[in-house]
Design an enzyme around this catalytic site. Structure first.
Site, PDB file in Angstrom:
ATOM      1  N   THR A 298      27.734 -10.565  29.352  1.00 15.96           N
ATOM      2  CA  THR A 298      26.579  -9.290  29.045  1.00 15.96           C
ATOM      3  C   THR A 298      25.623  -9.475  28.745  1.00 15.96           C
ATOM      4  O   THR A 298      25.097 -10.533  28.260  1.00 15.96           O
ATOM      5  CB  THR A 298      27.996  -8.503  28.482  1.00 15.96           C
ATOM      6  OG1 THR A 298      28.026  -9.359  27.074  1.00 15.96           O
ATOM      7  CG2 THR A 298      29.116  -8.308  29.531  1.00 15.96           C
ATOM      8  N   ARG A 299      24.568  -8.890  28.329  1.00 17.26           N
ATOM      9  CA  ARG A 299      23.920  -8.199  26.970  1.00 17.26           C
ATOM     10  C   ARG A 299      22.626  -9.566  27.539  1.00 17.26           C
ATOM     11  O   ARG A 299      22.074  -9.721  26.960  1.00 17.26           O
ATOM     12  CB  ARG A 299      24.355  -8.269  26.123  1.00 17.26           C
ATOM     13  CG  ARG A 299      25.312  -7.442  25.898  1.00 17.26           C
ATOM     14  CD  ARG A 299      25.572  -7.753  24.017  1.00 17.26           C
ATOM     15  NE  ARG A 299      26.556  -8.720  24.912  1.00 17.26           N
ATOM     16  CZ  ARG A 299      27.429  -9.542  24.290  1.00 17.26           C
ATOM     17  NH1 ARG A 299      27.204  -8.910  22.284  1.00 17.26           N
ATOM     18  NH2 ARG A 299      28.779  -9.713  23.678  1.00 17.26           N
ATOM     19  N   GLU A 300      22.343  -9.977  28.840  1.00 19.12           N
ATOM     20  CA  GLU A 300      21.516 -10.801  29.094  1.00 19.12           C
ATOM     21  C   GLU A 300      20.843 -10.496  30.625  1.00 19.12           C
ATOM     22  O   GLU A 300      21.603  -9.633  31.297  1.00 19.12           O
ATOM     23  CB  GLU A 300      22.104 -12.042  29.214  1.00 19.12           C
ATOM     24  CG  GLU A 300      23.168 -12.722  28.420  1.00 19.12           C
ATOM     25  CD  GLU A 300      23.564 -13.763  28.880  1.00 19.12           C
ATOM     26  OE1 GLU A 300      22.982 -14.999  29.259  1.00 19.12           O
ATOM     27  OE2 GLU A 300      24.907 -14.683  27.552  1.00 19.12           O
ATOM     28  N   VAL A 301      19.489 -11.247  30.715  1.00 18.06           N
ATOM     29  CA  VAL A 301      18.867 -10.914  31.899  1.00 18.06           C
ATOM     30  C   VAL A 301      18.683  -9.284  32.220  1.00 18.06           C
ATOM     31  O   VAL A 301      17.666  -9.114  32.493  1.00 18.06           O
ATOM     32  CB  VAL A 301      19.507 -11.561  33.113  1.00 18.06           C
ATOM     33  CG1 VAL A 301      18.455 -11.113  33.824  1.00 18.06           C
ATOM     34  CG2 VAL A 301      20.013 -12.846  32.450  1.00 18.06           C
ATOM     35  N   TYR A 302      19.385  -8.850  32.208  1.00 21.48           N
ATOM     36  CA  TYR A 302      19.438  -7.573  32.937  1.00 21.48           C
ATOM     37  C   TYR A 302      19.483  -6.523  32.343  1.00 21.48           C
ATOM     38  O   TYR A 302      19.809  -5.684  31.588  1.00 21.48           O
ATOM     39  CB  TYR A 302      20.235  -6.780  33.436  1.00 21.48           C
ATOM     40  CG  TYR A 302      20.782  -7.794  34.991  1.00 21.48           C
ATOM     41  CD1 TYR A 302      20.258  -8.487  35.921  1.00 21.48           C
ATOM     42  CD2 TYR A 302      21.621  -9.050  35.034  1.00 21.48           C
ATOM     43  CE1 TYR A 302      20.306  -8.778  37.003  1.00 21.48           C
ATOM     44  CE2 TYR A 302      22.142 -10.068  35.699  1.00 21.48           C
ATOM     45  CZ  TYR A 302      20.854 -10.049  36.981  1.00 21.48           C
ATOM     46  OH  TYR A 302      20.983 -11.414  37.794  1.00 21.48           O
TER      47      TYR A 302
END
Length: 862
Positions: A298-302
């Site tokens: 979660t909480r990465e890239v997007y």
């Protein structure tokens, strides 16, 4: 003012609902035969053992709906460019299905978009979108299991969740891309499937199944709605305005699964509640993934910043918008060996999307009361205390009328209320043109968008001059303000305007964009048509195809008491004698069709400037146009050209494959367009010489972005890259190479331009810039590092100092984007090379550059 907006919107909603009822009738359910079948029972093969064509997917959808008459309705909401149906399944409890339209109306009342009382017992609304990227085809496999669960009376959990939730399921947002992928994969897949990543079935050919028919990424079209599928889907979406929207995707093979919470940057207008609910839904997903020992992150890239996506655009419309990403994508096939040594199967991928779908429905059902109250508060705040410093946006009526009309049509599709200034007023505001606060004079007929309305957050996002970026590591463009993209003169005011009406005041002189021509006699000497926007290009396109001889004025002139700028189209009786009286009929009919006004004049004499028979009034030929497509060409860039010709200006275009271009007799074409791409494997030295020979013989070559970069520095082409800054290199910090590994991505940002707005200075005496003023705003996405063209070339568009307007640009990139060439031409023998280092057709939504491209095709070299 509030009263006007309310009545205006009521009329608009009534119109939309009337038209939608006629166009999108419920599909009659076929009589159910036999029991409700699982996907595997219906398909005749285990779900996950192969990919299912779209037609078979819809047959299963119809089967499930037919067996659930008291819990499901099937609605066709449109069709694709390739004529595949677009459908949505409406799912509810028996009691809620019987009052489904009342629930929808109550939801719109909660948003302040319909009048009347809300239903206190209203369920929450969840919209699940699958397979927006066609080769991320696991979505359309997983959705069959999701629909079975929703219909299965033995699934007590799901039936309980449906007491508090209406679920709208779009089983395949992008059927054309889906079938492009599935047809290819089923044709080449091994039997059994080969897990080797080097196998043919894991090497999807150009252009891949990701985009739609015109090779547009539909997940980047939510805000702009340039594609048929997007407009039809969002017309239905805005009739429901769900509280939750989940968008199901895939990513690289070696990645696990991604679900919310999203990564930074969050747009500042994603509310605290939306962030909290994202976290809560993420917790529901986390529990099921932890229980099954599935990997996730979660909480990465997007991130949640640009409004273009299936998570952000719904978020700016009051929903909890989320992206779900499963490792795999088109490369994975049915099974593939991953780098870490295990094998990823389609069955596993289906399980993950299926579980995330259920968790999302559960979260919405168990928190539906809070969802509804916060949803209502979101729109109440929009009407009563809108966010941001600017409270009114004004688009000057002196802007091009056709572009203003295009803007208001766009606003209506978005359910954004607007009006017109009813009197003059002097106010202070931020000028998009100058980038400064200044005193302006509001004029009657100026378009006014007030922030005190239900969709105020969406208004702020679409009009804000400088979106606040909390972190430069973002996924997409960082500037997009509508005044820039539509090429309009606009202002942002910190106060409200008091006198605004629902209708534009009557004018003494007719508006250009009314769609009516203005002949003063049955058989005039000539017709004159200004050249300022895409409608004028459509008009020219239709005239040329009707074999009307058209001229273009290369110099300004005055006729019949009006001023005409370079680029004005001139249609004379002389030269069109063979058409007889048909000429006048064709000109008027095509002017009405294109929405332009033509002025009839009785003489070829100009009060000032060149007469209509001058040598500076040149014939516009009817060019035969080809465009390159195939390996080496960016499929998206090609699609933008293809869509422009076929859907926007309706002019014939021949698509030529890169695999055989060197055997094409180019003399059959007047114009050849090279979209963005890598042409090193397309044109050998011999092929490039043949291309130059064609240009010298009178051909016109239009090279965009990567194609211009390919031609740069090559023999006989005037486009040259700038040398490295040797002085800066010598003075460099000796410790510069001692970088932290963790900072590598941020260091790279110094050299990037992430969709920033720049003012391009134009030489509007050149045909490439006809129809423009001294500049236009471009959406620059790559550092442009070119010298100005030397003698023999024309520098038509350049960036000078202080050209930056909005968006994120890295430090190194900013240095390059000073005193650099952007667009221009060179003569080569009897032909022309047109360099467009920046793409003026980007995603079809950047309206300001389309006339530049049209000039390159039709006017340059005449």
């Amino acid at each position: 003012m509030a009263k006007f907006f309310s009545s205006s919107l009521s009329w608009l909603l009534s119109f939309l609902l009337l038209t939608s009822t006629a166009s999108y009738a419920q599909l009659p359910a076929a009589p159910a035969e036999g029991p409700l079948l699982t996907p595997s029972q219906f398909l005749g093969y285990p779900l996950g053992s192969r990919f299912t064509p779209h037609a078979q997917l819809l047959r299963y959808v119809a089967h499930v709906v037919a067996h659930t008459p008291n819990g499901m309705r099937l609605q066709q909401y449109g069709s694709t460019y390739e004529h595949r149906p677009l459908e949505v399944v409406q799912v509810a409890s028996t009691a809620n299905l019987q009052r489904l339209d009342a629930i929808r109306q109550s939801n719109l009342r909660r948003a302040g978009l319909a009048e009347g009382a809300t239903d206190a017992a209203q369920p929450g609304i969840v919209w699940l979108s699958y397979n927006v990227h066609g080769n991320e085809a696991v979505s359309s496999e997983a959705v069959m299991q999701v629909l079975y669960d929703l219909a299965n009376p033995q699934d007590q959990q799901m039936q309980q969740w449906l007491q508090n939730t209406v679920v709208l399921v779009d089983p395949c947002v992008n059927p054309d891309g889906h079938d492009r992928y599935v047809d290819w994969y089923n044709r080449v897949a091994g039997q059994p499937a080969n897990a080797s990543p080097y196998a043919w079935e894991h090497r999807e050919p150009w252009p891949g199944g990701r985009p739609n028919h015109y090779y547009f990424d539909l997940n980047r079209d939510w805000a702009w709605q340039t594609q048929q599928e997007s407009r039809q889907r969002i017309a239905l979406y805005t009739q429901w305005l769900p509280q939750v929207h989940a968008d199901f995707h895939e990513m690289g093979v070696d990645n696990p699964y991604y679900f919310s919470p999203a990564a930074k940057p969050f747009h500042e207008d994603i509310t605290k509640w939306q962030r909290q609910m994202q976290n809560a839904i993420g917790d529901y997903n986390r529990q099921v993934f932890d229980k099954n020992n599935w990997l996730y992150f979660t909480r990465e890239v997007y991130d949640l910043f640009a409004p273009t996506y299936g998570d952000t655009w719904p978020s700016f419309n009051g929903a909890i918008g989320m992206t779900y990403e499963q490792g795999g994508s088109g490369r994975a096939g049915v099974r593939i060996a991953r780098a870490e040594g295990d094998t990823l199967t389609l069955t596993q991928r289906i399980s993950h999307h299926h579980a995330a779908s259920r968790a999302t429905i559960q979260a919405a059902a168990e928190r539906h009361d809070k969802l509804l109250s916060e949803f209502q508060q979101y729109f109440t705040d929009g009407r009563t205390k809108p966010r941001g410093v600017y409270k009114t946006f004004v688009m000057a009526s002196s802007s091009d009328p056709a572009q203003l009309r295009a803007l208001t049509e766009y606003l209506e599709r978005q359910q954004i209320q607007y009006g017109y200034a009813s009197r003059r007023a002097r106010v202070r505001g931020y000028s998009y043109d100058t980038g400064k606060e200044e005193v302006m004079e509001v004029q009657p007929r100026d378009v006014v968008i007030n922030m005190y309305q239900p969709k105020s957050t969406l208004v702020k996002v679409l009009f804000e001059p400088q979106p606040a970026l909390e972190d430069s590591l973002t996924y997409d463009i960082t500037a997009w303000a509508l005044p820039y993209s539509f090429g309009l003169k606009g202002y942002a005011l910190k106060s409200q305007l008091s006198e605004v009406s629902s209708k534009s005041p009557e004018q003494k002189t007719p508006q250009r964009a009314t769609g009516t021509s203005e002949p003063t006699t049955d058989k005039p000497y000539a017709y004159l048509s200004r050249w300022t926007n895409q409608h004028d290009v459509q008009f020219l396109s239709q005239l040329l195809q009707a074999k009307v001889k058209v001229r273009v004025a290369e110099k300004a002139f005055e006729a019949a008491g009006q001023q005409y700028a370079p680029g004005t189209l001139v249609i004379t009786q002389a030269g069109n004698e063979a058409m007889g009286p048909k000429l006048d009929q064709v000109v008027r009919a095509q002017a009405d069709s294109a929405g332009v006004a033509v002025q009839a004049v009785q003489t070829g004499f100009s009060t000032t400037g060149s007469d209509l028979g001058s040598s500076s009034v040149r014939y516009v030929g009817q060019p035969t146009v080809g465009v390159l497509a195939g390996e080496g060409v960016s499929s998206g860039a090609f699609g933008e050209v293809w869509h422009f010709f076929e859907q926007q200006i309706h002019y014939p275009l021949t698509v030529l494959g890169t695999s055989y271009i060197n055997s094409v007799p180019l003399q059959k074409f007047d114009v050849l367009i090279l979209p963005d791409g890598n042409y090193s494997d397309v044109y050998s030295d011999h092929g490039l010489e043949a291309l130059k020979t064609w240009v010298r013989a009178g051909g016109k070559l239009i090279a965009l972005e990567g194609a211009a970069r390919f031609l740069a520095d090559k023999k006989d082409f005037l486009l040259k890259t700038k040398p490295a800054d040797s002085a800066a290199t010598k003075k460099g910090d000796p410790y510069q190479q001692l970088r932290r590994y963790a900072d590598a991505e941020r260091t790279q940002l110094q050299e990037q331009v992430q969709g920033s707005v720049y003012r391009v200075q134009l030489d509007n005496t050149h045909p490439l810039a006809f129809g423009y003023g001294s500049s236009y705003f471009a959406l620059v996405r790559n550092p442009l590092n070119y010298r100005f063209l030397s003698d023999g070339g024309w520098n038509v568009g350049v960036l000078k100092k202080n050209s930056y307007a909005a968006g994120f640009t890295g430090v190194q990139a900013r240095r390059q984007l000073v005193d650099t060439f952007v667009l221009g031409t060179q003569e080569m023998g009897r032909g022309q090379v047109v360099y467009m280092a920046d793409n003026p057709l980007f995603r079809a939504f950047w309206q300001g550059g389309k006339l530049l491209f049209s000039n390159a095709v039709f006017l340059v070299g005449q």
